[in-house]
Design an enzyme around this catalytic site. Structure first.
Site, PDB file in Angstrom:
ATOM      1  N   SER A  49       0.788  -1.230   0.000  1.00 17.46           N
ATOM      2  CA  SER A  49       0.000   0.000   0.000  1.00 17.46           C
ATOM      3  C   SER A  49       0.823   1.284   0.000  1.00 17.46           C
ATOM      4  O   SER A  49       0.296   2.350  -0.286  1.00 17.46           O
ATOM      5  CB  SER A  49      -0.966   0.023   1.185  1.00 17.46           C
ATOM      6  OG  SER A  49      -0.288   0.262   2.392  1.00 17.46           O
ATOM      7  N   LYS A  92       0.455   4.225   6.803  1.00 17.10           N
ATOM      8  CA  LYS A  92      -0.237   5.141   5.894  1.00 17.10           C
ATOM      9  C   LYS A  92       0.371   6.528   5.992  1.00 17.10           C
ATOM     10  O   LYS A  92       1.170   6.814   6.874  1.00 17.10           O
ATOM     11  CB  LYS A  92      -1.736   5.232   6.235  1.00 17.10           C
ATOM     12  CG  LYS A  92      -2.476   3.914   6.190  1.00 17.10           C
ATOM     13  CD  LYS A  92      -2.538   3.342   4.801  1.00 17.10           C
ATOM     14  CE  LYS A  92      -3.115   1.929   4.839  1.00 17.10           C
ATOM     15  NZ  LYS A  92      -2.872   1.196   3.620  1.00 17.10           N
TER      16      LYS A  92
END
Length: 181
Positions: A49, A92
C-alpha cells in the site's frame, strides 16, 4: 514547529547515541534495551500500500516519541492500528488533520480546496471520489499506492488514539536505507 521538531529529533538522536555507545557503561544492557524500545519500535512492512517509497519486506523504525512534543502533520508517514481491528498495524500517510476538508476527484487529492503535491504517489486511483471533513481528534490517511490501498476511503477517519508512531527511517534493504519522504 519545524524548528521544534528538528530539536526533538536531535535530542532523540543524542539519546540513541548515548544509549548505544555508552562509553562509561552507565546503562546496563537490559536498561538500554528498555530505553530503546520505549522510544522506538522496529517493524517489517507487509503489503504494497505504500509503494514505491516503502515496499513489502522493508524494515522501518517507528518513532513513538515525537508526537508527545509535536503535532501530527499532513504528509507524515505513520503506523496505526487498523480501525476495524486495532491489533493489526497499518502504515499510511496523513493527508488530513483536524479541521481539514478533504476531497478526492478522479484520484486527485484536494485539501482545503488546494490540490496536494504528491510526488510519492506513482499511480492515481482514477475511480476514487469522496469528500470528508476531518473531525477533532481524527485524521484522514491514504496509502501512497492508491489503487492498492485500504485507507480512509474504505474505513473512514482514524482516531488519534490509533496512531502508534511516526515513520521517518528505513533500515533495510541496504539499497534504500535512509530517511523517507
Amino acid at each position: 514547529l519545524v524548528f521544534l521538531s528538528n530539536k526533538i529529533n536531535i535530542i532523540i538522536f543524542f539519546l540513541l547515541v548515548v544509549i548505544l555507545f555508552d562509553p562509561q557503561n552507565v546503562f546496563k544492557k537490559k536498561l538500554k534495551m528498555k530505553m530503546l524500545l520505549l522510544l522506538f519500535n522496529f517493524s517489517i512492512v507487509r503489503g504494497q500500500s505504500m509503494n514505491p517509497g516503502i515496499r513489502d519486506g522493508d524494515r522501518i523504525v517507528i518513532d513513538r516519541f515525537s508526537y508527545m512534543f509535536a503535532p501530527v502533520q499532513r504528509g507524515d508517514i505513520v503506523v496505526m492500528g487498523y480501525p476495524l481491528n486495532p491489533n493489526l498495524d497499518y502504515i499510511k500517510r496523513i493527508i488530513g488533520v483536524p479541521g481539514d476538508e478533504v476531497k478526492i476527484l478522479a484520484g486527485e487529492v484536494f485539501v482545503n480546496g488546494r490540490a496536494m503535491d504528491e510526488p510519492y504517489v506513482a499511480d492515481l486511483d482514477e475511480t476514487s471520489y469522496m469528500q470528508a471533513t476531518v473531525e477533532p481528534g481524527h485524521y484522514f490517511v491514504l496509502g501512497d499506492n492508491r489503487p492498492h490501498s485500504s485507507d480512509s476511503r474504505e474505513f473512514g477517519l482514524v482516531h488519534e488514539e490509533l496512531l502508534k508512531g511516526k515513520v521517518d527511517l528505513c533500515l533495510w534493504p541496504p539499497t534504500r536505507v535512509g530517511l523517507l519522504d
